[in-house]
Design a protein around this motif. Structure first.
Motif, short mmCIF file in Angstrom:
data_model
loop_
_atom_site.label_atom_id
_atom_site.label_comp_id
_atom_site.label_asym_id
_atom_site.label_seq_id
_atom_site.Cartn_x
_atom_site.Cartn_y
_atom_site.Cartn_z
N VAL A 95 0.84 -1.21 0.00
CA VAL A 95 0.00 0.00 0.00
C VAL A 95 0.87 1.25 0.00
N LEU A 96 1.92 1.25 0.82
CA LEU A 96 2.81 2.41 0.89
C LEU A 96 3.51 2.64 -0.45
N LEU A 97 4.01 1.58 -1.06
CA LEU A 97 4.70 1.71 -2.35
C LEU A 97 3.74 2.17 -3.44
N TRP A 98 2.53 1.64 -3.43
CA TRP A 98 1.53 2.04 -4.43
C TRP A 98 1.18 3.51 -4.28
N ALA A 99 1.03 3.97 -3.03
CA ALA A 99 0.69 5.37 -2.77
C ALA A 99 1.80 6.31 -3.24
N ARG A 100 3.05 5.82 -3.20
CA ARG A 100 4.19 6.62 -3.66
C ARG A 100 4.36 6.59 -5.17
N GLY A 101 3.55 5.77 -5.82
CA GLY A 101 3.66 5.66 -7.26
C GLY A 101 4.59 4.55 -7.74
N ASP A 102 5.15 3.79 -6.79
CA ASP A 102 6.05 2.69 -7.14
C ASP A 102 5.23 1.41 -7.35
N ARG A 103 4.51 1.36 -8.44
CA ARG A 103 3.57 0.27 -8.65
C ARG A 103 4.26 -1.07 -8.94
N VAL A 104 5.38 -1.02 -9.62
CA VAL A 104 6.11 -2.27 -9.89
C VAL A 104 6.65 -2.84 -8.58
#
Length: 248
Positions: A95-104
């Motif tokens: 969730v944290l990575l996705w929120a930062r835009g780091d989807r991969v």
């Protein structure tokens, strides 16, 4: 003979390495090694169960020599490898990575957890190996023994975390610290399952192999996916630049 075999393996091809990077070649080599170990263990478990008699003797010895403070210590150590703990850790990180835009990166963590858990469960059902006879009273065990889920999912999830951390480190000392911490954590989690009587040593070794193999599959898949996206973007940019130059 070895030369002929090596020429067929992608991680020995300079063109393949130049296209996807040497880290992808290393991941493919790790995948091959982990699958070899898993296959070796599975064959001996199916063909000749007596090959693992030493497993039972080792568990029996640990149960006989169990020391109260160590039992309590390993009850704590096994918690980071618990499914609930790993679900929470993987979900929070994704969730944290996705929120930062780091989807991969988020996909790597999510796939590492979900895939390793599913593959481990499928292998447990396939081999149906009983748990050791001696188990700590605090354990609640409702599944089969081979491979260890604590070992496999921990390797996949914490290995994914380590990959993301190592990517931003540029000194050998810092990388060695991360890898050393990861190795100690995984070794403690794995041994805790043996010490508490939840698994045989071969179960833990198979779990390490499963977790490593699945993590490497995720790394390779996402590496190829990212490369194709970049390649597609480059072609689009090139086509746009050509059209702008020839347009009136």
């Amino acid at each position: 003979m070895l030369l002929a075999v090596s020429k067929r393996l992608p991680f020995f091809h300079a063109r393949w390495n130049e296209q996807y990077g040497w880290h992808a070649a290393a991941a493919l080599a790790a995948l091959s090694g982990s699958l070899f170990v898993l296959t070796w263990l599975a064959e001996r478990l199916v063909d000749d169960g007596t090959s693992f008699r030493w497993d039972a003797r080792f568990n029996h010895w640990l149960d006989h020599e169990a020391w109260g403070p160590l039992v309590y210590f390993f009850r704590l150590v096994t918690i980071p490898g618990n499914t609930v703990f790993l679900v929470a850790a993987a979900l929070a990180a994704a969730v944290l990575l996705w929120a930062r835009g780091d989807r991969v990166d988020a996909a790597l963590v999510g796939l590492a957890f979900a895939g390793s858990a599913v593959v481990t469960f499928a292998l447990k059902v396939l081999f149906e190996r009983p748990r050791p006879a001696f188990q700590d009273e605090s354990l609640t065990l409702n599944t089969f023994s081979f491979p260890s889920g604590h070992a496999s999912v921990s390797v996949a999830v914490y290995g994914a975390f380590a990959i993301l951390v190592l990517r931003d480190m540029h000194t050998w000392r810092s990388r060695a610290l991360v890898l050393g911490t990861l190795a100690v954590l995984l070794a403690l989690i794995g041994f805790s399952r043996i010490y508490l009587g939840a698994h045989f040593f071969s179960d833990v070794l198979a779990g390490y192999s499963v977790g490593t193999a699945w993590l490497m599959i995720c790394v390779l898949g996402l590496t190829v996916h990212e490369h194709r996206i970049r390649e597609g973007s480059s072609r689009t940019d090139y086509a746009d630049s050509r059209s702008s130059r020839i347009s009136p």
